[in-house]
Scaffold this motif. Structure first.
Motif, PDB file in Angstrom:
ATOM      1  N   MET A   1       0.838  -1.186   0.000  1.00  4.51           N
ATOM      2  CA  MET A   1       0.000   0.000   0.000  1.00  4.51           C
ATOM      3  C   MET A   1       0.884   1.252   0.000  1.00  4.51           C
ATOM      4  O   MET A   1       2.074   1.170  -0.185  1.00  4.51           O
ATOM      5  CB  MET A   1      -0.933  -0.015   1.213  1.00  4.51           C
ATOM      6  CG  MET A   1      -1.930  -1.170   1.281  1.00  4.51           C
ATOM      7  SD  MET A   1      -3.087  -1.426  -0.084  1.00  4.51           S
ATOM      8  CE  MET A   1      -4.150  -0.045  -0.048  1.00  4.51           C
ATOM      9  N   ALA A   2       0.281   2.391   0.271  1.00  6.51           N
ATOM     10  CA  ALA A   2       0.994   3.660   0.151  1.00  6.51           C
ATOM     11  C   ALA A   2       1.715   4.070   1.432  1.00  6.51           C
ATOM     12  O   ALA A   2       1.349   3.678   2.536  1.00  6.51           O
ATOM     13  CB  ALA A   2       0.003   4.756  -0.226  1.00  6.51           C
ATOM     14  N   LYS A   3       2.746   4.883   1.254  1.00  8.28           N
ATOM     15  CA  LYS A   3       3.467   5.496   2.362  1.00  8.28           C
ATOM     16  C   LYS A   3       2.889   6.906   2.510  1.00  8.28           C
ATOM     17  O   LYS A   3       2.953   7.699   1.575  1.00  8.28           O
ATOM     18  CB  LYS A   3       4.961   5.529   2.074  1.00  8.28           C
ATOM     19  CG  LYS A   3       5.775   6.011   3.248  1.00  8.28           C
ATOM     20  CD  LYS A   3       7.135   5.336   3.244  1.00  8.28           C
ATOM     21  CE  LYS A   3       7.952   5.693   4.465  1.00  8.28           C
ATOM     22  NZ  LYS A   3       7.435   5.164   5.708  1.00  8.28           N
ATOM     23  N   ILE A   4       2.310   7.198   3.689  1.00  3.37           N
ATOM     24  CA  ILE A   4       1.571   8.440   3.905  1.00  3.37           C
ATOM     25  C   ILE A   4       2.156   9.208   5.077  1.00  3.37           C
ATOM     26  O   ILE A   4       2.470   8.630   6.120  1.00  3.37           O
ATOM     27  CB  ILE A   4       0.074   8.140   4.168  1.00  3.37           C
ATOM     28  CG1 ILE A   4      -0.527   7.399   2.962  1.00  3.37           C
ATOM     29  CG2 ILE A   4      -0.701   9.427   4.472  1.00  3.37           C
ATOM     30  CD1 ILE A   4      -1.936   6.878   3.181  1.00  3.37           C
ATOM     31  N   LEU A   5       2.276  10.529   4.916  1.00  2.73           N
ATOM     32  CA  LEU A   5       2.711  11.424   5.983  1.00  2.73           C
ATOM     33  C   LEU A   5       1.514  12.226   6.443  1.00  2.73           C
ATOM     34  O   LEU A   5       0.824  12.846   5.627  1.00  2.73           O
ATOM     35  CB  LEU A   5       3.811  12.366   5.478  1.00  2.73           C
ATOM     36  CG  LEU A   5       4.277  13.466   6.447  1.00  2.73           C
ATOM     37  CD1 LEU A   5       4.912  12.861   7.701  1.00  2.73           C
ATOM     38  CD2 LEU A   5       5.242  14.410   5.751  1.00  2.73           C
ATOM     39  N   THR A   6       1.248  12.223   7.763  1.00  9.34           N
ATOM     40  CA  THR A   6       0.195  13.064   8.322  1.00  9.34           C
ATOM     41  C   THR A   6       0.848  14.116   9.216  1.00  9.34           C
ATOM     42  O   THR A   6       1.674  13.795  10.065  1.00  9.34           O
ATOM     43  CB  THR A   6      -0.885  12.244   9.064  1.00  9.34           C
ATOM     44  OG1 THR A   6      -1.896  13.131   9.552  1.00  9.34           O
ATOM     45  CG2 THR A   6      -0.323  11.446  10.211  1.00  9.34           C
ATOM     46  N   VAL A   7       0.523  15.382   8.979  1.00 10.31           N
ATOM     47  CA  VAL A   7       1.133  16.510   9.684  1.00 10.31           C
ATOM     48  C   VAL A   7       0.035  17.274  10.405  1.00 10.31           C
ATOM     49  O   VAL A   7      -0.851  17.857   9.763  1.00 10.31           O
ATOM     50  CB  VAL A   7       1.865  17.448   8.690  1.00 10.31           C
ATOM     51  CG1 VAL A   7       2.606  18.542   9.445  1.00 10.31           C
ATOM     52  CG2 VAL A   7       2.808  16.670   7.782  1.00 10.31           C
ATOM     53  N   ASP A   8       0.070  17.254  11.741  1.00 15.34           N
ATOM     54  CA  ASP A   8      -0.948  17.931  12.540  1.00 15.34           C
ATOM     55  C   ASP A   8      -0.402  18.143  13.938  1.00 15.34           C
ATOM     56  O   ASP A   8       0.270  17.256  14.472  1.00 15.34           O
ATOM     57  CB  ASP A   8      -2.220  17.070  12.598  1.00 15.34           C
ATOM     58  CG  ASP A   8      -3.458  17.844  13.004  1.00 15.34           C
ATOM     59  OD1 ASP A   8      -3.410  18.527  14.047  1.00 15.34           O
ATOM     60  OD2 ASP A   8      -4.472  17.767  12.295  1.00 15.34           O
TER      61      ASP A   8
ATOM     62  N   LYS B   1     -15.118   8.905   4.691  1.00 19.01           N
ATOM     63  CA  LYS B   1     -14.887   9.940   3.684  1.00 19.01           C
ATOM     64  C   LYS B   1     -13.387  10.103   3.445  1.00 19.01           C
ATOM     65  O   LYS B   1     -12.944  10.258   2.314  1.00 19.01           O
ATOM     66  CB  LYS B   1     -15.501  11.264   4.135  1.00 19.01           C
ATOM     67  CG  LYS B   1     -15.379  12.358   3.101  1.00 19.01           C
ATOM     68  CD  LYS B   1     -16.085  13.626   3.534  1.00 19.01           C
ATOM     69  CE  LYS B   1     -15.926  14.694   2.473  1.00 19.01           C
ATOM     70  NZ  LYS B   1     -16.555  15.950   2.813  1.00 19.01           N
ATOM     71  N   LEU B   2     -12.596  10.049   4.524  1.00 20.26           N
ATOM     72  CA  LEU B   2     -11.143  10.135   4.397  1.00 20.26           C
ATOM     73  C   LEU B   2     -10.616   8.969   3.565  1.00 20.26           C
ATOM     74  O   LEU B   2      -9.840   9.151   2.632  1.00 20.26           O
ATOM     75  CB  LEU B   2     -10.472  10.159   5.771  1.00 20.26           C
ATOM     76  CG  LEU B   2      -8.931  10.169   5.758  1.00 20.26           C
ATOM     77  CD1 LEU B   2      -8.407  11.452   5.132  1.00 20.26           C
ATOM     78  CD2 LEU B   2      -8.388   9.986   7.159  1.00 20.26           C
ATOM     79  N   VAL B   3     -11.068   7.763   3.888  1.00 22.30           N
ATOM     80  CA  VAL B   3     -10.647   6.567   3.163  1.00 22.30           C
ATOM     81  C   VAL B   3     -11.000   6.686   1.684  1.00 22.30           C
ATOM     82  O   VAL B   3     -10.193   6.395   0.805  1.00 22.30           O
ATOM     83  CB  VAL B   3     -11.286   5.296   3.798  1.00 22.30           C
ATOM     84  CG1 VAL B   3     -11.151   4.091   2.872  1.00 22.30           C
ATOM     85  CG2 VAL B   3     -10.657   5.020   5.153  1.00 22.30           C
ATOM     86  N   SER B   4     -12.211   7.133   1.410  1.00 21.96           N
ATOM     87  CA  SER B   4     -12.661   7.285   0.032  1.00 21.96           C
ATOM     88  C   SER B   4     -11.792   8.288  -0.732  1.00 21.96           C
ATOM     89  O   SER B   4     -11.378   8.026  -1.864  1.00 21.96           O
ATOM     90  CB  SER B   4     -14.124   7.736   0.033  1.00 21.96           C
ATOM     91  OG  SER B   4     -14.555   7.994  -1.269  1.00 21.96           O
ATOM     92  N   LEU B   5     -11.503   9.431  -0.108  1.00 23.77           N
ATOM     93  CA  LEU B   5     -10.687  10.454  -0.758  1.00 23.77           C
ATOM     94  C   LEU B   5      -9.254   9.970  -0.951  1.00 23.77           C
ATOM     95  O   LEU B   5      -8.651  10.192  -1.993  1.00 23.77           O
ATOM     96  CB  LEU B   5     -10.732  11.755   0.034  1.00 23.77           C
ATOM     97  CG  LEU B   5     -10.112  12.969  -0.640  1.00 23.77           C
ATOM     98  CD1 LEU B   5     -10.704  13.212  -2.028  1.00 23.77           C
ATOM     99  CD2 LEU B   5     -10.298  14.205   0.232  1.00 23.77           C
ATOM    100  N   VAL B   6      -8.702   9.289   0.055  1.00 25.79           N
ATOM    101  CA  VAL B   6      -7.342   8.745  -0.059  1.00 25.79           C
ATOM    102  C   VAL B   6      -7.279   7.764  -1.223  1.00 25.79           C
ATOM    103  O   VAL B   6      -6.375   7.824  -2.053  1.00 25.79           O
ATOM    104  CB  VAL B   6      -6.893   8.094   1.271  1.00 25.79           C
ATOM    105  CG1 VAL B   6      -5.678   7.204   1.071  1.00 25.79           C
ATOM    106  CG2 VAL B   6      -6.621   9.167   2.313  1.00 25.79           C
TER     107      VAL B   6
ATOM    108  N   GLU C   1      -5.214   0.796   9.219  1.00 22.98           N
ATOM    109  CA  GLU C   1      -6.148  -0.327   9.096  1.00 22.98           C
ATOM    110  C   GLU C   1      -6.393  -0.704   7.639  1.00 22.98           C
ATOM    111  O   GLU C   1      -6.770  -1.825   7.343  1.00 22.98           O
ATOM    112  CB  GLU C   1      -7.476  -0.003   9.784  1.00 22.98           C
ATOM    113  CG  GLU C   1      -7.397  -0.144  11.281  1.00 22.98           C
ATOM    114  CD  GLU C   1      -8.765  -0.295  11.917  1.00 22.98           C
ATOM    115  OE1 GLU C   1      -9.762   0.179  11.340  1.00 22.98           O
ATOM    116  OE2 GLU C   1      -8.816  -0.890  13.000  1.00 22.98           O
ATOM    117  N   MET C   2      -6.180   0.246   6.734  1.00 25.17           N
ATOM    118  CA  MET C   2      -6.308  -0.028   5.300  1.00 25.17           C
ATOM    119  C   MET C   2      -5.030  -0.642   4.732  1.00 25.17           C
ATOM    120  O   MET C   2      -4.953  -0.947   3.549  1.00 25.17           O
ATOM    121  CB  MET C   2      -6.585   1.277   4.541  1.00 25.17           C
ATOM    122  CG  MET C   2      -7.915   1.896   4.817  1.00 25.17           C
ATOM    123  SD  MET C   2      -8.082   3.475   3.938  1.00 25.17           S
ATOM    124  CE  MET C   2      -7.675   3.022   2.257  1.00 25.17           C
TER     125      MET C   2
END
Length: 120
Positions: free
Chosen positions: A1-8, A110-115, A23-24
């Motif tokens: 799957m993808a490598k994702i960066l979350t910045v918050d 919605k986040l999963v769908s957009l990702v 989980e995905m």
């Protein structure tokens, strides 16, 4: 799957995004502000970046502007996940190079769908 960066800057928000995407089957890395996000992105190539707008040290719009200057991030999808819903902020995000905009609180589906949509 993808490598994702979350910045918050919110630890609970980073944890919620990380949990949802892990989980995905995605590999998720976290950063607590734009400066740390920029440093992470320059040391590791990510397939997708999800960033807040309002953060200390470096805000999300500045972060997106800076990351888009890097050749290997010119076409990487960047989603803004923020409480900001005004057209002025959205316009600034789009001008900086954001791909999409999600207003908090977010629906995990919605986040999963957009990702899934931006990673295709």
């Amino acid at each position: 799957m993808a490598k994702i960066l979350t910045v918050d800057d919110s630890g609970s928000m980073r944890a919620m995004v990380s949990h949802t995407l892990s989980e995905m089957g995605h590999d998720v890395e976290e950063a607590e502000n734009g400066q740390l996000g920029l440093e992470a992105a320059l040391s590791t190539q990510f397939d997708l970046i999800i960033s807040d707008v309002n953060m200390p040290v470096m805000d999300g719009i500045t972060f997106v502007t800076n990351i888009r200057k890097e050749a290997n991030y010119r076409f990487t999808p960047i989603l803004m996940l923020t409480t900001e819903s005004g057209q002025d902020k959205k316009g600034a995000g789009k001008q900086a190079g954001a791909t999409g905009w999600i207003v908090k609180p977010f629906n995990p589906q919605k986040l999963v769908s957009l990702v899934n949509k931006v990673l295709k």
